[in-house]
Design an enzyme around this catalytic site. Structure first.
Site, short mmCIF file in Angstrom:
data_model
loop_
_atom_site.label_atom_id
_atom_site.label_comp_id
_atom_site.label_asym_id
_atom_site.label_seq_id
_atom_site.Cartn_x
_atom_site.Cartn_y
_atom_site.Cartn_z
N LYS A 1 50.77 49.22 31.68
CA LYS A 1 50.14 47.92 31.38
C LYS A 1 50.31 47.46 29.94
O LYS A 1 50.43 46.27 29.68
CB LYS A 1 48.65 47.98 31.72
CG LYS A 1 48.35 48.05 33.21
CD LYS A 1 46.86 47.90 33.40
CE LYS A 1 46.41 48.27 34.78
NZ LYS A 1 44.98 48.08 34.94
N ASP B 1 42.31 41.12 35.93
CA ASP B 1 41.04 41.83 36.10
C ASP B 1 39.88 40.97 35.60
O ASP B 1 38.76 41.04 36.11
CB ASP B 1 41.04 43.16 35.33
CG ASP B 1 41.85 44.22 36.04
OD1 ASP B 1 42.08 44.07 37.25
OD2 ASP B 1 42.25 45.20 35.39
#
Ligand code: ATR
Length: 280
Positions: free
Chosen positions: A71, A106
């Site tokens: 990520k 998210d």
């Protein structure tokens, strides 16, 4: 599909190949929206990640989800939006005007799930967030952006909470783990971002009886689906938002960017993923 054109495809890039529910989610939406497309898992080791990303389009992908351990690299190798930059990690990639763009869904996954499960939750002036890892960064950024006045951030390792708070400004207040019971009575929103309560992990010890009567409780853990924290909150009649809801809501934006239609988080989709989770 027009003859001669290839169906669009996206992938989830991780290492090692993680068992993920993302293919189930995206295949459900492709099927129910009648879109011809694909979503596959690609196991890519760290030293091959950059090469993979640089040839993402040549490999036939219109975009990707990115998971552990890529990520942060994904953020560095793309043009991130404000959200991904603030969280320090990207989980969704797509192409825009020939450029590889990234975001971190998210944040909206967490916020949109709260909006769906507990409308009005943002009237809380004080939120108490437990944990200061990667997931917590997305939660804290989402809460600050939404205008929650005070986000109390409790972490076992206080320095980590301090570092995170420093980045997000005066509205985020680091607190020692031992101070949790003092803060619970004023927490209009309680969020667990730690692994406590996850299958195989110790339970989170917290007396939900101390929360205000209109408090909302969110848990990012989704195995089990109903964590002891959520069960206790529900038994007290409090509204809750679970980790599966966040997982489903965070997938919406990627699908929209890749396949051009905004999908819905339906109860049918939820039931499908719930059934898969109970297979574990
Ligand atoms: P993620 O990306 O899912 O947030 P992480 O970065 O590994 O994962 O963070 C895990 C979080 O759970 C951390 O806040 C961690 O606390 P520390 O920073 O002190 O390690 C928290 N955590 C894990 N096990 C815990 C435990 N037994 N008690 C309290 N907090 C715990």
């Amino acid at each position: 599909m027009m003859s001669g054109t290839k169906p669009r495809a996206a992938c989830l890039i991780g290492w090692p190949a993680a068992h993920s529910r993302s293919p189930l989610i995206h295949h459900y939406w492709l099927r129910t929206l009648g879109i011809e497309g694909g979503y596959v898992i690609e196991a890519v080791p760290p030293d091959e990640f950059e090469g993979f990303i640089l040839r993402l389009s040549l490999r036939g992908f219109v975009g990707a989800n990115v998971t552990i351990p890529h990520k942060e690299r994904a953020l560095a190798l793309s043009k991130p939006d404000e959200c991904a930059r603030a969280v320090g990690a990207a989980n969704t990639l797509w192409f825009e005007d020939g450029e590889l763009r990234s975001t971190n869904t998210d944040v909206e996954g967490f916020i949109n799930n709260l909006d769906a499960c507990a409308p009005g939750w943002d009237k809380a002036s004080d939120a108490l967030v437990l944990g200061a890892g990667g997931a917590s960064r997305a939660v804290v950024f989402g809460l600050v952006e939404r205008g929650i006045q005070r986000v109390h951030l409790a972490n076992r390792t206080l320095e980590r909470a301090g570092a995170l708070a420093e980045q997000f400004g005066a509205g985020v207040l680091p607190v020692a783990w031992e101070a949790i019971p003092d803060l619970v009575p004023r927490a209009g929103l309680l969020v667990n971002t730690t692994s406590l309560g996850m299958h195989g992990q110790p339970e989170l010890e917290l007396d939900v009886g101390l929360l205000p009567q209109d408090a909302v409780v969110a848990d990012l853990v989704y195995v089990p689906l109903k964590t002891p924290l959520l069960a206790a909150a529900q038994a007290r009649g409090l509204r809750t938002a679970d980790g599966l809801g966040m997982l489903l809501h965070q997938a919406v934006r990627g699908f929209e960017l890749w396949f051009g239609q905004r999908p819905e988080v339906t109860s049918e989709l939820r039931a499908l993923i719930e059934a898969d989770l109970t297979k574990v």
